[in-house]
Design an enzyme around this catalytic site. Sequence first.
Site, short mmCIF file in Angstrom:
data_model
loop_
_atom_site.label_atom_id
_atom_site.label_comp_id
_atom_site.label_asym_id
_atom_site.label_seq_id
_atom_site.Cartn_x
_atom_site.Cartn_y
_atom_site.Cartn_z
N GLU A 125 0.82 -1.18 0.01
CA GLU A 125 -0.13 -0.19 -0.05
C GLU A 125 0.85 1.13 0.06
OE1 GLU A 125 -2.47 0.83 3.35
OE2 GLU A 125 -4.10 1.53 2.30
N GLY A 268 2.07 -0.34 11.67
CA GLY A 268 1.49 -1.35 12.54
C GLY A 268 1.25 -2.72 11.96
N ALA A 269 0.30 -2.47 10.96
CA ALA A 269 -0.10 -3.66 10.10
C ALA A 269 -0.67 -3.37 8.76
CB ALA A 269 -1.21 -4.20 11.37
N MET A 270 -1.22 -4.36 8.12
CA MET A 270 -1.81 -4.15 6.81
C MET A 270 -2.76 -5.42 6.49
SD MET A 270 -1.89 -2.29 4.15
CE MET A 270 -3.04 -2.68 2.65
N ASN A 272 -4.14 -7.22 4.26
CA ASN A 272 -3.80 -8.13 3.07
C ASN A 272 -5.10 -9.32 3.52
OD1 ASN A 272 -1.70 -6.74 2.14
ND2 ASN A 272 -0.64 -7.87 3.98
N HIS A 302 -8.76 -4.04 13.93
CA HIS A 302 -8.76 -2.94 12.86
C HIS A 302 -8.66 -3.58 11.65
CE1 HIS A 302 -7.00 1.00 11.20
NE2 HIS A 302 -6.68 0.05 10.32
N GLU A 303 -7.56 -4.50 11.50
CA GLU A 303 -7.21 -5.23 10.06
C GLU A 303 -8.45 -6.12 9.71
OE1 GLU A 303 -4.86 -3.71 8.92
OE2 GLU A 303 -4.01 -2.61 10.45
N HIS A 306 -11.21 -4.44 8.03
CA HIS A 306 -10.95 -3.83 6.60
C HIS A 306 -11.08 -5.28 5.71
CE1 HIS A 306 -8.79 -0.39 6.82
NE2 HIS A 306 -7.76 -0.52 7.35
N GLU A 325 -10.16 3.66 6.37
CA GLU A 325 -9.33 4.02 7.49
C GLU A 325 -10.01 4.14 8.82
OE1 GLU A 325 -6.76 2.18 7.90
OE2 GLU A 325 -6.12 1.85 5.89
ZN LIG Z 1 -6.22 0.39 8.22
#
Ligand SMILES: [Zn+2]
Length: 862
Positions: A125, A268-270, A272, A302-303, A306, A325
Amino acid sequence: MNLTHAECRQRATTVAVEGYRIEIDLAQAADADVKTFRSTSTITFTATTASTWIDLIADRVVSVTLNGQALDPASYDGARLPVSGLAERNELVVEADCVFSRDGQGLHRFTDPVDGKTYLYTHFEPTDARRLYANFEQPDLKAAFTFVITAPQDWQIVSGQAEESRTSTGDLATVTFEPTPRQSTYITAIAAGPYHRATDTWSIARADGSTQEVALGALCRQSMAEYFEAESIFEVTKQGLDFFDREFGYPYPWGKYDSIFVPEYNLGAMENPGLVTFTENYIHRGAATRAQKESRAEVILHEMSHMWFGDLVTPRWWDGLWLKESFADLMGYHVCEAATEFKDAWTTFASGRKPWAYRQDQLPTTHPIVATIDDLEAARQNFDGITYAKGASALKQLMAYVGRDAFFAGAREYFVQHAFDSTELDDLLGCLERSSGRDLKTWSRVWLETAGTSELTPVVDVDSEGRISRLTVQQVATDPLTGEAVSRPHRLVIGLYDVVDGSLRRTKAIETDISGDATEIPEAVGVSATLVLINDDDLSYAKVRLDATSLKTAHEHLATIESPLSRALVWTSLWNATRDAVLPAADFLDIVTAQASREPDSALMGTVLTNAKSAIESYLPVAQRDAARTRLVETCAAGLAAAAPESDAQLIWARHLTYAASTSSDGVDAVRGLLDGSAAPDGLSVDADLRWNAWASLAAQDAATAQELSGALAADDTMTGRTAYVLALASRPTADAKAAAWDKATTDDTVTNDHLRSLVQGFNHASGDPAPEYVERYFASIGDWWGSRTMVMASILARGLFPGGSLSEGQDPAEHPVVRQAQGWLEQHPDAPKALRRIVIELLDDLQRNLRAQATAPSLVE
Ligand SMILES: [Zn+2]
């Protein structure tokens, strides 16, 4: 390498992608001398145009074949590959040599110093999938992706989908993964290496008779496996999947669910789908506080949100970044509180997350939550406090405004209507309007489409018996971009507090609507209150001021308020006032001294102590700093001595003692005592990370020898140890040490992202202003850094090395030499990249804010 919205919008009207087959050869990845890997991308797509371009950042294009015909790759310019002679339906094969990355973007390669093992993972990203394979790099051109990866047999080879088949040749395996559902390029992912893997399963039987089973995996480096809390990661993962399955009403759409914890990660994180990446900082090598575990749970959730909001339904372009976000940020805290053991997540949000938004929203570069993003460079700079923290605050307010049930009902409709597609703001608002029956156009205009924060101030009149005779809430809100007043409605709670039996009790809570310049609160009349807290319970987003009586009450009784969320809101109000030079930094520090040791919530206490350190180093006049530094060391030492053995508070006091000692020689003995055990209280785990904090602090005071620091490295020769060692060396205050850190950071392009951050942080580990030569060198060099480094690395340098400065006696902040130089640079470089100008504008504004606070604070004599 830039991509503009206009050209991507145009491209999307002329091509539609069916699928990708992406073959990646990692056979030689473990050999550090091999800098590239072969990537073959086969793209099938339809076109209504004769020519277009493909995005790819590679060392070299080996071959290009369109519909069986070889094309000349000579037109490839390093970022784009023009393709012409398109038919209605096309198959394009691009073979390229791509580069292993060391900056955390693209395909990152890491070699573990502990055992020499090689680990690879991707982060894309917003637009770095093109560093792994040739593609149409824009979020609305979704497609099905089939990954085929060749790597050593004994490695974990993973991607977003489950393995479909595998063939072996010698030591190598070639794994073909199942095709993904239709998704965007930026959330594709692969990882390979001898990762440690734990497994579990989440399953559900729904009321309608349907069932679902999802295979869970949790991966980390082998040398981190002994610290890996896979069970607690799985527990939160399952709690989240239960929650989202119920509330989103759309079954998890991505098959399996792996969580991989990786080294040298930039964020922090993603999210995918099927392969979520997390920074290894969420694996705790030593003692971890409850707040650290809570923060990991928030990020997991949070992830996970998504998977629906962002992955299943995706913003059409990067101006919709907030759309995913804000929502995910809100869900991280909401689900933490609703579905896990961490019931105080909203306190963390109020004290730790929202201040990020308040800061960003007062910078000259602030923007509406719904921003205009013309190109990628702008998109990369927009992963900011507005997009995440303010956006989440606004959605929290929207949830209070339309009600929780309508909010989730709107989300459910949104997923059903737009699954596997891309959307814009109106698509979401339309769903929420239908579910709530409310017109949200005005709400959206004043909350999402204007910038700046409202300031809410209570005006309290009391009668002769001390009861409120009139309470008015004043609102000042101007959009800093247009200069126009904004009348925002706030659904919020006003807390009225009084001292009862020595404690501050909330005697009345008034839930009400505020709008316009002034709102009368008749329900408050007749109530006796020594503290009035607007936006108690934190439903809204606004800078809240305390009146003089409330300030005095907070000074004396803040820690006795029962609700941690309410205490967090008072602390945040005090902090905002300090930053705005409304409350002198010395007064803020007085309140910290009086109340922080009594603060029952250790995480909140930690945030307050961090702010106290910033208040001293940024907002307090220079002449008062040494005394305040000594007092902070004493406060921390006393807090540490009084804390219960093995408590979070004990650990937090110890950590803050080491931070405080980095700018005060009065802390050196205490820190030495922690290291040699002579002053470590019972129950305190002086683990590797705390030891490194201590060494960095001693180094900053020039109180650690080179031999001691190399001894510390020998005792912890790990990735973390090496990064901490770089920090400690750069923290030493000598001119030679600073010069070495500066030179390595700015001239050695083999330094990794993590080491660059350490060099920069260590360089700044000083209790005085930088030497003037570095101010000169900074402004002379930033253009070159920006031109010669990747965006990640150039940003670390441009942000991290911006010179600070303090006000000398009687100096006008506007005349400060660093202010003058920064303004001069901006004037002389009107055409510098917008993202670089944005960094300089923001840091200049921070500096001016610091100087203003230093100038307005009352002098010691008073
Ligand atoms: Zn996010």
